[in-house]
Design a protein around this motif. Structure first.
Motif, PDB file in Angstrom:
ATOM      1  N   UNK A  44      25.289 -16.327 111.477  1.00  0.00           N
ATOM      2  CA  UNK A  44      25.426 -17.401 112.468  1.00  0.00           C
ATOM      3  C   UNK A  44      26.121 -16.889 113.725  1.00  0.00           C
ATOM      4  N   UNK A  45      27.069 -15.972 113.545  1.00  0.00           N
ATOM      5  CA  UNK A  45      27.736 -15.391 114.702  1.00  0.00           C
ATOM      6  C   UNK A  45      26.804 -14.577 115.581  1.00  0.00           C
ATOM      7  N   UNK A  46      25.706 -14.095 115.003  1.00  0.00           N
ATOM      8  CA  UNK A  46      24.705 -13.348 115.781  1.00  0.00           C
ATOM      9  C   UNK A  46      23.689 -14.265 116.440  1.00  0.00           C
ATOM     10  N   UNK A  47      23.877 -15.581 116.309  1.00  0.00           N
ATOM     11  CA  UNK A  47      23.002 -16.522 116.993  1.00  0.00           C
ATOM     12  C   UNK A  47      21.939 -17.156 116.132  1.00  0.00           C
ATOM     13  N   UNK A  48      21.872 -16.868 114.839  1.00  0.00           N
ATOM     14  CA  UNK A  48      20.873 -17.481 113.975  1.00  0.00           C
ATOM     15  C   UNK A  48      21.268 -18.921 113.660  1.00  0.00           C
ATOM     16  N   UNK A  49      20.264 -19.780 113.497  1.00  0.00           N
ATOM     17  CA  UNK A  49      20.580 -21.142 113.089  1.00  0.00           C
ATOM     18  C   UNK A  49      20.920 -21.155 111.604  1.00  0.00           C
ATOM     19  N   UNK A  50      21.339 -22.321 111.087  1.00  0.00           N
ATOM     20  CA  UNK A  50      21.837 -22.402 109.713  1.00  0.00           C
ATOM     21  C   UNK A  50      20.784 -21.997 108.696  1.00  0.00           C
ATOM     22  N   UNK A  51      19.532 -22.419 108.911  1.00  0.00           N
ATOM     23  CA  UNK A  51      18.470 -22.098 107.952  1.00  0.00           C
ATOM     24  C   UNK A  51      18.194 -20.600 107.920  1.00  0.00           C
ATOM     25  N   UNK A  52      18.107 -19.983 109.094  1.00  0.00           N
ATOM     26  CA  UNK A  52      17.833 -18.541 109.158  1.00  0.00           C
ATOM     27  C   UNK A  52      19.013 -17.736 108.616  1.00  0.00           C
ATOM     28  N   UNK A  53      20.230 -18.181 108.930  1.00  0.00           N
ATOM     29  CA  UNK A  53      21.408 -17.482 108.412  1.00  0.00           C
ATOM     30  C   UNK A  53      21.488 -17.600 106.894  1.00  0.00           C
ATOM     31  N   UNK A  54      21.130 -18.777 106.358  1.00  0.00           N
ATOM     32  CA  UNK A  54      21.140 -18.957 104.902  1.00  0.00           C
ATOM     33  C   UNK A  54      20.111 -18.052 104.233  1.00  0.00           C
ATOM     34  N   UNK A  55      18.937 -17.926 104.842  1.00  0.00           N
ATOM     35  CA  UNK A  55      17.916 -17.048 104.264  1.00  0.00           C
ATOM     36  C   UNK A  55      18.366 -15.593 104.293  1.00  0.00           C
ATOM     37  N   UNK A  56      19.009 -15.191 105.389  1.00  0.00           N
ATOM     38  CA  UNK A  56      19.521 -13.820 105.483  1.00  0.00           C
ATOM     39  C   UNK A  56      20.553 -13.555 104.375  1.00  0.00           C
ATOM     40  N   UNK A  57      21.485 -14.470 104.189  1.00  0.00           N
ATOM     41  CA  UNK A  57      22.499 -14.305 103.142  1.00  0.00           C
ATOM     42  C   UNK A  57      21.850 -14.333 101.757  1.00  0.00           C
ATOM     43  N   UNK A  58      20.844 -15.175 101.596  1.00  0.00           N
ATOM     44  CA  UNK A  58      20.132 -15.264 100.314  1.00  0.00           C
ATOM     45  C   UNK A  58      19.459 -13.938  99.973  1.00  0.00           C
ATOM     46  N   UNK A  59      18.749 -13.369 100.938  1.00  0.00           N
ATOM     47  CA  UNK A  59      18.091 -12.081 100.696  1.00  0.00           C
ATOM     48  C   UNK A  59      19.118 -10.993 100.374  1.00  0.00           C
ATOM     49  N   UNK A  60      20.266 -11.058 101.027  1.00  0.00           N
ATOM     50  CA  UNK A  60      21.317 -10.085 100.733  1.00  0.00           C
ATOM     51  C   UNK A  60      21.834 -10.279  99.306  1.00  0.00           C
TER      52      UNK A  60
END
Length: 560
Positions: free
Chosen positions: A120-136
């Motif tokens: 989210x600090x890099x500018x992603x919205x909540x859905x995109x940030x959640x998907x990024x964390x999920x993949x991690x």
């Protein structure tokens, strides 16, 4: 002349395996509620502490996590039938498997939550940030599963190499500070219902009071807590159900994320590699725990192959990660207790089916909505206390200081959690805080960086020092120096990123923390451990070491 091995006895009709007994009912509720509690814990922490989208967790993370438990408990059920057939015994109890509570906290606070906030600090919205964390999280779960499978043939050797005080000390650090304390905050938020449920849990599970008709203590605790909680709500003295009401009674949700995950992994594999120092110690802890659980089962007559037990939990972890799960599965420590209840194999089969259905069909949405955290989390407090107690019980008396020493880095992490809650509300840049506050925050940040690995190293180092094993102690300190050099432990960066020392110093300057962390850089921490190693060598040259006497506190364990 060779002697042929005697054939395994076969089950006679009158000794046919009684795989379902009345004791399986109590065992099922205990194992099931434990797993449900972990899923509630993960969801609550991600939503409340980090602002994760609730529906994303319920539809993407929960189903695969539940399927991992389904697969693992089914394998353990089959292994119970195989053991009964091989030994000719009718009283075989299946090994229990479920979600690993320390990994739940580790994944939430050290992987998923920080990755979500950073995205989210890099500018992603909540859905995109959640998907990024999920993949991690998927990447870390897959790495954990592969690590378990690779270690399965060598689990006995791993147990011999890693001092028990170090590994159990790091586990008790998580158990006491995170598993027991953080849920206690939610219990204290609704103290009337929460502490009523807590005392039932402590009386029936810690004090081992027996209820009439062998009623399961966990179920009674939840029932008492819910009755008080919703009774207070009807009397307009409480908040009622937590969270939003589910939109439907049932929904089928089982993601197959591997195609999208692979595309993500090709772009972010370096970032994922930086989280391995968190994931691998958590996986190693479950491996050693699996070995210990196998020995505890053997002590009450159920001789399971250790390597197969660890391989089964590795496979369950892999399957869960492949379907979007983020919490690893592990054998539970309660096999002797389940056997004492009279359980056989029906309880693991029922748990597998129930947890799998709850996760995939959306039933967990209603459980999360209706069961208050204050009522369920006393079970986690008991688990934390039990893990801590067993960590000391399974450790030689002379190593008790090492177990306690291993808990200290987790205290720093707990302090950092409080700082991170308050600091955004101060509304002042870090470099404008009083200098003493800056230095205190810098020291806490550094001590908490990679605290799981730090706990393992501190506990192991002190245990070998107590035993007078100079070379082993120096080896642990040199390994700590190498880890500190790259930020695996004692990273002064708020993100805890693993990178070379020069890059760490540059990042501190960019964050305005260079002055506050001037003596907290990887250079200083590596030098600190090297100085400790040199001091040990000098002391070994001139000091007289005491003789190590047999410790009656711990019974000798069998060779694995």
């Amino acid at each position: 002349m060779s002697i042929a091995a005697a054939p395994a006895p076969k089950l006679r009709d009158r000794d046919r395996y009684e795989w379902a007994r009345t004791g399986d009912v109590n065992a099922f509720f205990g194992l099931m509620i434990d797993n449900i509690g972990d899923m509630i814990l993960m969801t609550s922490l991600l939503v409340v502490a980090f602002g994760f989208p609730r529906d994303f967790i319920l539809t993407r993370m929960i189903p695969g996590t539940a399927v991992g438990v389904l697969v693992g408990d089914l394998i353990f059920t089959v292994m119970a039938f195989a053991l009964a057939r091989r030994t000719g015994r009718s009283d075989v109890t299946a090994m229990p498997l479920g979600l690993d509570t320390p990994s739940t906290f580790g994944s939430v606070f050290l992987i998923l939550g920080p990755a979500f906030v950073a995205a989210k600090g890099r500018g992603l919205d909540a859905a995109a940030a959640a998907e990024h964390a999920w993949f991690l999280g998927i990447a870390m779960l897959l790495a954990s599963g592969l690590f378990k499978l690779a270690c399965a043939p060598f689990c006995g050797w791993i147990r011999r190499v890693v001092p028990r005080a170090g590994l159990l000390g790091s586990l008790s650090a998580i158990a006491l500070v995170l598993i027991s304390f953080l849920p206690l905050l939610d219990v204290a938020a609704q103290p009337v219902a929460g502490f009523a449920a807590l005392i039932v849990v402590l009386a029936t599970l810690s004090a081992r009071w027996k209820l009439p008709d062998r009623a399961p203590g966990m179920v009674c605790a939840v029932g008492v807590g819910c009755a008080i909680y919703y009774g207070m709500y009807l009397a307009d003295l409480g908040p009622g159900a937590e969270g939003g009401r589910p939109e439907s009674w049932l929904r089928f949700s089982l993601p197959f994320p591997m195609a999208g995950w692979w595309a993500w992994f090709q772009l972010h594999w370096r970032e994922a590699a930086g989280y391995l120092p968190v994931a691998i110690p958590l996986a190693l802890a479950t491996i050693i725990g699996g070995v210990d659980c196998t020995e505890s089962a053997a002590a009450v007559g159920d001789e399971y192959p250790t390597g197969l037990i660890v391989a089964a939990e590795g496979l369950a972890t892999l399957v869960g990660g492949g379907l979007g799960g983020v919490i690893q599965s592990t054998p539970y420590i309660g096999h002797p207790a389940y056997k004492a209840m009279g359980a056989r194999a029906a309880y693991t089969l029922a748990t597998a089916v129930f947890i799998g259905a709850v996760g995939v069909l959306g039933c967990f949405d209603w459980i999360f909505f209706l069961l208050p955290k204050a009522v369920v989390f006393p079970i986690l407090i008991f688990i934390g206390l039990e893990i801590t107690a067993q960590s000391f019980q399974a450790t030689p008396f002379r190593h008790f200081p090492a177990v306690a020493f291993a808990c200290v880095p987790a205290l720093a992490y707990l302090a950092l959690l409080a700082v991170n809650q308050v600091l955004p509300l101060v509304d002042r840049p870090f470099d404008q805080l009083p200098s003493n506050v800056q230095h205190w925050i810098g020291s806490v940040t550094t001590l908490s960086g990679g605290f799981i690995v730090t706990s393992l190293l501190w506990g192991s180092g002190l245990a070998t020092l107590i035993d007078g094993r100079v070379r082993a102690t120096v080896a642990v300190l040199l390994l700590a120096a190498a880890f500190a050099w790259f930020g695996v432990i004692h990273s002064p960066l708020p993100s805890g990123a693993v990178m070379p020392p020069a890059a760490v110093v540059a990042e501190l300057k960019a964050l305005g923390r260079a002055e506050a962390s001037a003596h907290q850089t990887p250079y200083y921490w590596s030098a600190a451990y090297l100085a400790m190693a040199a001091a040990v060598l000098v002391l070994a040259r001139f000091a007289e070491m005491p003789e190590i006497e047999p410790d009656p506190h711990v019974a000798p364990t069998k060779a694995v």
